[in-house]
Design an enzyme around this catalytic site. Structure first.
Site, mmCIF file in Angstrom:
data_model
loop_
_atom_site.group_PDB
_atom_site.id
_atom_site.type_symbol
_atom_site.label_atom_id
_atom_site.label_comp_id
_atom_site.label_asym_id
_atom_site.label_seq_id
_atom_site.Cartn_x
_atom_site.Cartn_y
_atom_site.Cartn_z
ATOM 1 N N LYS A 68 -73.161 -32.765 -107.469
ATOM 2 C CA LYS A 68 -71.721 -32.640 -107.688
ATOM 3 C C LYS A 68 -71.141 -31.788 -106.566
ATOM 4 C CE LYS A 68 -68.211 -31.126 -110.971
ATOM 5 N NZ LYS A 68 -67.913 -30.581 -112.297
ATOM 6 N N ARG A 124 -58.077 -31.808 -113.198
ATOM 7 C CA ARG A 124 -57.748 -30.426 -113.581
ATOM 8 C C ARG A 124 -56.345 -30.363 -114.188
ATOM 9 N NH1 ARG A 124 -60.707 -27.463 -108.379
ATOM 10 N NH2 ARG A 124 -62.783 -28.277 -108.862
ATOM 11 N N LYS A 133 -64.648 -23.516 -106.331
ATOM 12 C CA LYS A 133 -65.962 -23.670 -106.955
ATOM 13 C C LYS A 133 -67.069 -23.796 -105.910
ATOM 14 C CE LYS A 133 -64.069 -25.491 -111.306
ATOM 15 N NZ LYS A 133 -64.273 -26.387 -112.459
ATOM 16 N N LYS A 163 -71.343 -37.273 -107.668
ATOM 17 C CA LYS A 163 -69.922 -37.101 -107.954
ATOM 18 C C LYS A 163 -69.250 -36.299 -106.852
ATOM 19 C CE LYS A 163 -66.968 -34.850 -111.302
ATOM 20 N NZ LYS A 163 -66.868 -33.899 -112.338
ATOM 21 N N SER A 198 -61.161 -38.583 -110.885
ATOM 22 C CA SER A 198 -59.720 -38.688 -111.104
ATOM 23 C C SER A 198 -58.941 -38.976 -109.821
ATOM 24 C CB SER A 198 -59.214 -37.399 -111.747
ATOM 25 O OG SER A 198 -59.553 -36.276 -110.946
ATOM 26 N N TYR A 230 -62.341 -44.200 -115.209
ATOM 27 C CA TYR A 230 -61.157 -44.270 -116.071
ATOM 28 C C TYR A 230 -60.665 -45.706 -116.211
ATOM 29 C CZ TYR A 230 -61.511 -39.320 -115.242
ATOM 30 O OH TYR A 230 -62.008 -38.052 -115.167
HETATM 31 C C1 PBG Z 1 -65.624 -29.596 -114.951
HETATM 32 C C2 PBG Z 1 -65.503 -31.030 -114.587
HETATM 33 C C3 PBG Z 1 -64.699 -31.518 -113.551
HETATM 34 C C4 PBG Z 1 -64.772 -32.914 -113.604
HETATM 35 C C5 PBG Z 1 -65.641 -33.245 -114.639
HETATM 36 N N1 PBG Z 1 -66.100 -32.063 -115.236
HETATM 37 C C6 PBG Z 1 -63.804 -30.811 -112.616
HETATM 38 C C7 PBG Z 1 -64.305 -29.668 -111.836
HETATM 39 O O1 PBG Z 1 -65.503 -29.517 -111.573
HETATM 40 O O2 PBG Z 1 -63.456 -28.863 -111.473
HETATM 41 C C8 PBG Z 1 -64.021 -33.833 -112.683
HETATM 42 C C9 PBG Z 1 -63.760 -35.218 -113.135
HETATM 43 C C10 PBG Z 1 -62.709 -35.952 -112.394
HETATM 44 O O3 PBG Z 1 -62.117 -35.458 -111.398
HETATM 45 O O4 PBG Z 1 -62.408 -37.088 -112.818
HETATM 46 N N2 PBG Z 1 -66.831 -29.106 -115.327
#
Ligand code: PBG
Length: 332
Positions: free
Chosen positions: A202, A212, A225, A256, A282, A321
């Site tokens: 990730k 978010r 992060k 991801k 997203s 989605y």
């Molecule tokens: C948080 C989490 C995130 C997503 C899934 N779980 C966002 C992040 O790490 O800030 C992102 C999913 C997306 O953008 O569709 N643990």
């Protein structure tokens, strides 16, 4: 054994592209409804949905509506639904205690889905961010996101979700050691059949922006992060992470975001040959929808092409989605 290619004109690669029938015969990869995992947003309340502005077509649903959506997804043949809570401000604290509350939004939704749609697999998210006052996936001490104390909390969160009936747990926090700790706790607690789909590779990505917004974390998050999610410049590290997560008991692994990281999907699949998933996040969804809404791209076509790309890159499935829309399109 190298295939022999006769020189032109004996070889004309266009021959196999000349008709739908020949193209179908030659096609190596296809998308089916079996490849889809549908992420949905859960919120407090009753019989309500609210749109997510930065994700046209996506809504947050109350628990009862999530159950109905799961029922519809099940009837479309979608194998799994993945839950993300949109938590109220008072559920967010420094100690993140709601994360492992058996009555939190995710755990309520798991039970509600199991009541009406017992055949769809329910996946969860394991990370402290929806319950953390400062929006991070782990506990913050003196500005540092601490690892080991976070892992202990993630284990409690995992057990509460397994207890509520989750089929697949999705640790998305990127702490070290969490897969092994969660797996050991599941075994010890009689949940040996609960699967783990680890958010293994990730990346610290700007493509999570609309998510978010959807979970109300944009304003809560202090800083970035980068100390726990992967650096976008790295590729070999993804393989080390996959090896590590598999050795700790992950059943499936995830890359991801998706589309900007298809090279990672391919390397992971080629190196390990294990069930591999991509998250079309997203921001990827928002880009395609925005262009389609402007009439700049054909929305249906780019949706299907973008999903097929994951199959070609070696993925066994995609969190997207678009899942219900793609599933409906494939039915016709
Ligand atoms: C948080 C989490 C995130 C997503 C899934 N779980 C966002 C992040 O790490 O800030 C992102 C999913 C997306 O953008 O569709 N643990």
């Amino acid at each position: 054994m190298k295939p022999t290619i006769a020189p032109y004109p004996a070889t004309r690669l266009r021959r196999m592209r000349q008709s739908p029938a020949l193209r179908a015969l030659a096609r190596q990869n296809t998308l089916t409804v079996d490849d889809l995992i549908w992420p949905v947003f859960v919120m407090d309340g009753k019989d309500t949905e609210t749109p997510v502005a930065s994700m046209p077509g996506v809504v947050r649903r109350t628990v009862d509506r999530v159950a109905l959506a799961a029922k519809e997804a099940q009837s479309l043949g979608i194998p799994a639904i993945c839950l993300f809570p949109y938590t109220s401000m008072d559920a967010r604290t420094e100690d993140c205690a709601m994360a492992w509350d058996s009555g939190n939004l995710t755990n309520q939704a798991i039970r509600a889905i199991k009541d009406v749609a017992p055949d769809i697999a329910v996946m969860t998210d394991i990370a402290l961010d929806p319950y953390n006052i400062n929006g991070h996936d782990g506990f913050v001490e003196n500005g540092e996101i601490v690892n080991d104390r976070t892992v202990d909390a993630l284990v409690k969160m995992a057990l509460a979700q397994a207890e509520a009936g989750a089929d697949i747990l999705g640790p998305s926090d990127m702490m070290d050691g969490r897969i092994g700790a969660i797996r050991a706790a599941l075994e010890a607690d009689g949940h040996q059949n609960v699967a783990i789909l680890s958010y293994t590779a990730k990346y610290a990505s700007a493509f999570y922006g609309p998510f978010r917004d959807a979970v109300g974390a944009s304003s809560a998050l202090t800083g970035d992060k980068n100390t726990y999610q992967m650096d976008p410049g790295n590729s070999d590290e993804a393989l080390r992470l996959v090896e590590r997560d598999l050795s700790e008991g992950a059943d499936m692994i995830m890359v991801k975001p998706g589309m900007p990281y298809l090279d990672i999907c391919r390397r992971v699949k080629d190196s390990f040959g294990v069930p591999t998933y991509a998250y079309q996040v997203s921001g990827e969804y928002a880009m395609l929808q925005a262009a389609a809404q402007n009439g700049w791209l054909d929305g249906e076509k780019v949706m299907m092409e973008s999903l097929l790309a994951f199959k070609r890159a070696g993925c066994d499935g995609i969190l997207t989605y678009f899942a219900p829309e793609a599933a409906k399109l494939m039915q016709t």
